[in-house]
Design a protein around this motif. Structure first.
Motif, mmCIF file in Angstrom:
data_model
loop_
_atom_site.group_PDB
_atom_site.id
_atom_site.type_symbol
_atom_site.label_atom_id
_atom_site.label_comp_id
_atom_site.label_asym_id
_atom_site.label_seq_id
_atom_site.Cartn_x
_atom_site.Cartn_y
_atom_site.Cartn_z
ATOM 1 N N MET A 1 0.837 -1.189 0.000
ATOM 2 C CA MET A 1 0.000 0.000 0.000
ATOM 3 C C MET A 1 0.877 1.246 0.000
ATOM 4 N N THR A 2 0.600 2.170 -0.906
ATOM 5 C CA THR A 2 1.378 3.403 -0.984
ATOM 6 C C THR A 2 0.654 4.521 -0.234
ATOM 7 N N ASP A 3 1.440 5.473 0.276
ATOM 8 C CA ASP A 3 0.863 6.613 0.977
ATOM 9 C C ASP A 3 0.201 7.547 -0.037
ATOM 10 N N THR A 6 -3.250 13.382 -2.013
ATOM 11 C CA THR A 6 -3.995 13.935 -3.150
ATOM 12 C C THR A 6 -5.082 14.925 -2.754
ATOM 13 N N ASP A 7 -5.512 14.911 -1.517
ATOM 14 C CA ASP A 7 -6.665 15.712 -1.094
ATOM 15 C C ASP A 7 -6.246 16.691 -0.002
ATOM 16 N N GLY A 8 -6.061 17.952 -0.372
ATOM 17 C CA GLY A 8 -5.600 18.951 0.579
ATOM 18 C C GLY A 8 -6.550 19.168 1.733
ATOM 19 N N SER A 9 -7.842 19.186 1.457
ATOM 20 C CA SER A 9 -8.825 19.409 2.525
ATOM 21 C C SER A 9 -8.814 18.269 3.532
ATOM 22 N N ALA A 10 -8.703 17.038 3.042
ATOM 23 C CA ALA A 10 -8.669 15.883 3.942
ATOM 24 C C ALA A 10 -7.387 15.893 4.775
ATOM 25 N N TYR A 11 -6.267 16.281 4.176
ATOM 26 C CA TYR A 11 -5.020 16.366 4.927
ATOM 27 C C TYR A 11 -5.107 17.436 6.018
ATOM 28 N N GLU A 12 -5.685 18.574 5.674
ATOM 29 C CA GLU A 12 -5.818 19.647 6.657
ATOM 30 C C GLU A 12 -6.627 19.190 7.863
ATOM 31 N N GLN A 214 -5.654 10.231 3.780
ATOM 32 C CA GLN A 214 -4.399 10.929 3.469
ATOM 33 C C GLN A 214 -3.298 10.533 4.439
ATOM 34 N N GLY A 215 -2.257 9.877 3.929
ATOM 35 C CA GLY A 215 -1.153 9.455 4.774
ATOM 36 C C GLY A 215 -1.269 8.009 5.191
ATOM 37 N N PRO A 216 -0.246 7.486 5.862
ATOM 38 C CA PRO A 216 -0.189 6.057 6.176
ATOM 39 C C PRO A 216 -1.331 5.542 7.054
ATOM 40 N N GLY A 219 -4.712 5.779 5.325
ATOM 41 C CA GLY A 219 -4.689 4.851 4.200
ATOM 42 C C GLY A 219 -4.888 3.420 4.660
ATOM 43 N N TYR A 220 -4.237 3.053 5.764
ATOM 44 C CA TYR A 220 -4.417 1.715 6.317
ATOM 45 C C TYR A 220 -5.865 1.512 6.762
ATOM 46 N N LEU A 221 -6.405 2.482 7.466
ATOM 47 C CA LEU A 221 -7.777 2.361 7.953
ATOM 48 C C LEU A 221 -8.751 2.108 6.809
ATOM 49 N N MET A 222 -8.632 2.894 5.738
ATOM 50 C CA MET A 222 -9.589 2.779 4.639
ATOM 51 C C MET A 222 -9.363 1.523 3.795
ATOM 52 N N SER A 223 -8.239 0.823 4.018
ATOM 53 C CA SER A 223 -8.020 -0.446 3.321
ATOM 54 C C SER A 223 -8.748 -1.603 4.007
ATOM 55 N N LEU A 224 -9.221 -1.373 5.232
ATOM 56 C CA LEU A 224 -9.879 -2.425 5.990
ATOM 57 C C LEU A 224 -11.340 -2.581 5.577
#
Length: 262
Positions: A1-3, A6-12, A214-216, A219-224
């Motif tokens: 899984m890559t980090d 792409t989404d500035g609002s979600a990162y903020e 957004q981020g590790p 990203g892990y959470l949404m892969s579950l």
């Protein structure tokens, strides 16, 4: 899984609101004179560039990031003629005749395939005696909002440890940064912690940003699958120090390093 970045609002919503507080502490620590020319490497959503513009009265800030979406986000929210945002990754950042007065990187060195090469590119971009500086989260111990998440995730799924930033990034410690900066040939190397409070209104204020991917950790959470996601949600909730009024008081620590180019 890559980090994913792409989404500035979600990162903020996830960590940008806290990285802005750390950026202000970092810029104040550098104590640069007004009128400087700055290079912001891996500028992300613009937190560090905006702190530089607000606190140091620079004549120029050139900010580069490999994510075109993050660059567009930062550009749209930084209405200042002294700022220039470009899509560019370390070590392929813009040059300036005579060099920059400072080259800085916020929360990015550990994500580079070769941090040493990235730092060398920053050092090459500044004038002789110019400042090279960076900061990274203390994922292993001091970045509590992520530490609680990964401790819960690894207890449920040992394979999650391969994604845990605390395990992935040994660079993100005082000794790791100091060694990296000295190996780059920088002089007057100094390292210090930067600590800011991270207070959440309630559990949803803490948890919902992880759903942005957004981020590790997100990203892990949404892969579950949904059942595993709920199980992790409950495990994280059980580990958090929730006050009687529902607020959650944590802290975020980053390690910052600086040196001067010979």
């Amino acid at each position: 899984m890559t980090d994913r970045w792409t989404d500035g609002s979600a990162y903020e919503a996830y960590v940008g609101r806290w990285s802005r507080a750390v950026a202000r502490e970092f810029v104040a620590w550098l104590g640069m004179a007004p009128g400087g020319a700055w290079l912001d490497c891996g500028a992300g959503t613009g937190a560090l560039s905006q702190a530089i513009l607000a606190q140091t009265a620079p004549r120029l800030v050139v900010a580069g990031d490999p994510s075109s979406r993050y660059v567009a986000f930062a550009r749209a929210r930084t209405v200042d003629p002294r700022a220039r945002f470009v899509v560019a990754a370390l070590p392929c950042l813009p040059c300036r005749a005579g060099g920059f007065d400072a080259a800085v990187a916020g929360l990015v060195l550990n994500f580079l395939p070769d941090p040493a090469s990235g730092l060398a590119a920053m050092a090459a971009a500044v004038r002789r005696g110019g400042v090279v500086a960076a900061y990274v989260w203390d994922y292993a111990r001091g970045m509590e909002l992520m530490r609680v998440f990964w401790d819960a995730a690894c207890a449920l799924d040992p394979a999650a440890r391969d994604l845990d930033e605390g395990a992935r990034f040994p660079l993100c410690q005082a000794d790791g940064l100091r060694t990296l900066f000295r190996a780059a040939g920088l002089a007057e190397v100094a390292v210090r912690p930067l600590v800011v409070p991270t207070v959440f209104r309630d559990f949803d204020d803490y948890w919902t940003p992880f759903l942005g991917g957004q981020g590790p950790a997100p990203g892990y959470l949404m892969s579950l699958a949904p059942p595993q996601r709920k199980r992790l949600r409950d495990a994280v909730c059980a580990r958090l120090p929730v006050a009687p009024d529902g607020t959650i008081h944590l802290t975020a620590r980053a390690w910052a390093a600086r040196g001067t180019a010979a």
